[in-house]
Design a protein around this motif. Structure first.
Motif, PDB file in Angstrom:
ATOM      1  N   THR A   1      11.820 -10.075   6.039  1.00  0.00           N
ATOM      2  CA  THR A   1      10.471  -9.963   5.482  1.00  0.00           C
ATOM      3  C   THR A   1      10.065  -8.495   5.492  1.00  0.00           C
ATOM      4  O   THR A   1      10.672  -7.680   6.174  1.00  0.00           O
ATOM      5  N   ALA A   2       9.049  -8.176   4.734  1.00  0.00           N
ATOM      6  CA  ALA A   2       8.570  -6.797   4.638  1.00  0.00           C
ATOM      7  C   ALA A   2       7.146  -6.710   5.157  1.00  0.00           C
ATOM      8  O   ALA A   2       6.364  -7.654   5.021  1.00  0.00           O
TER       9      ALA A   2
ATOM     10  N   VAL B   1       3.308  -4.887   5.160  1.00  0.00           N
ATOM     11  CA  VAL B   1       2.397  -4.440   4.095  1.00  0.00           C
ATOM     12  C   VAL B   1       2.714  -2.999   3.681  1.00  0.00           C
ATOM     13  O   VAL B   1       2.805  -2.717   2.482  1.00  0.00           O
TER      14      VAL B   1
ATOM     15  N   ASP C   1       5.596  -1.496   3.808  1.00  0.00           N
ATOM     16  CA  ASP C   1       6.856  -1.554   3.062  1.00  0.00           C
ATOM     17  C   ASP C   1       6.622  -1.998   1.623  1.00  0.00           C
ATOM     18  O   ASP C   1       7.206  -1.456   0.680  1.00  0.00           O
ATOM     19  N   ILE C   2       5.775  -2.998   1.450  1.00  0.00           N
ATOM     20  CA  ILE C   2       5.480  -3.515   0.110  1.00  0.00           C
ATOM     21  C   ILE C   2       4.732  -2.470  -0.704  1.00  0.00           C
ATOM     22  O   ILE C   2       5.010  -2.285  -1.900  1.00  0.00           O
ATOM     23  N   ASP C   3       3.808  -1.758  -0.076  1.00  0.00           N
ATOM     24  CA  ASP C   3       3.083  -0.688  -0.774  1.00  0.00           C
ATOM     25  C   ASP C   3       4.039   0.381  -1.288  1.00  0.00           C
ATOM     26  O   ASP C   3       3.923   0.836  -2.430  1.00  0.00           O
TER      27      ASP C   3
ATOM     28  N   ALA D   1       7.292   0.012  -1.896  1.00  0.00           N
ATOM     29  CA  ALA D   1       8.124  -0.581  -2.943  1.00  0.00           C
ATOM     30  C   ALA D   1       7.369  -0.647  -4.272  1.00  0.00           C
ATOM     31  O   ALA D   1       7.934  -0.342  -5.327  1.00  0.00           O
ATOM     32  N   CYS D   2       6.105  -1.014  -4.230  1.00  0.00           N
ATOM     33  CA  CYS D   2       5.302  -1.078  -5.455  1.00  0.00           C
ATOM     34  C   CYS D   2       5.094   0.308  -6.057  1.00  0.00           C
ATOM     35  O   CYS D   2       5.175   0.483  -7.275  1.00  0.00           O
TER      36      CYS D   2
END
Length: 64
Positions: free
Chosen positions: A38-39, A41, A43-45, A47-48
């Motif tokens: 899982t990532a 928050v 990490d997701i920011d 990546a986006c």
């Protein structure tokens, strides 16, 4: 209780995983056939942001 706490309780009672690696299970025999981490928050920011930057560069490429 908050909505998040209610959802967490329901998911826990259903035996779902709410953190850590996400497993993929065979519908045939239930065996674990793989997993992905899982990532967070942040990490997701990242990546986006990277995907947005790559898309904007890709949009400038001429395919003809």
């Amino acid at each position: 209780m908050t909505l998040a706490a209610d959802v967490e309780k329901i998911l826990k009672n259903l035996g779902t995983q709410i953190s850590g690696d996400l497993g993929s299970y065979s519908p045939i025999d239930g065996n674990n056939i793989g997993s992905v981490p899982t990532a967070s928050v942040p990490d997701i920011d990242v990546a986006c942001a990277n995907a947005t930057e790559a898309f904007l560069k890709w949009c400038t490429v001429c395919f003809f």
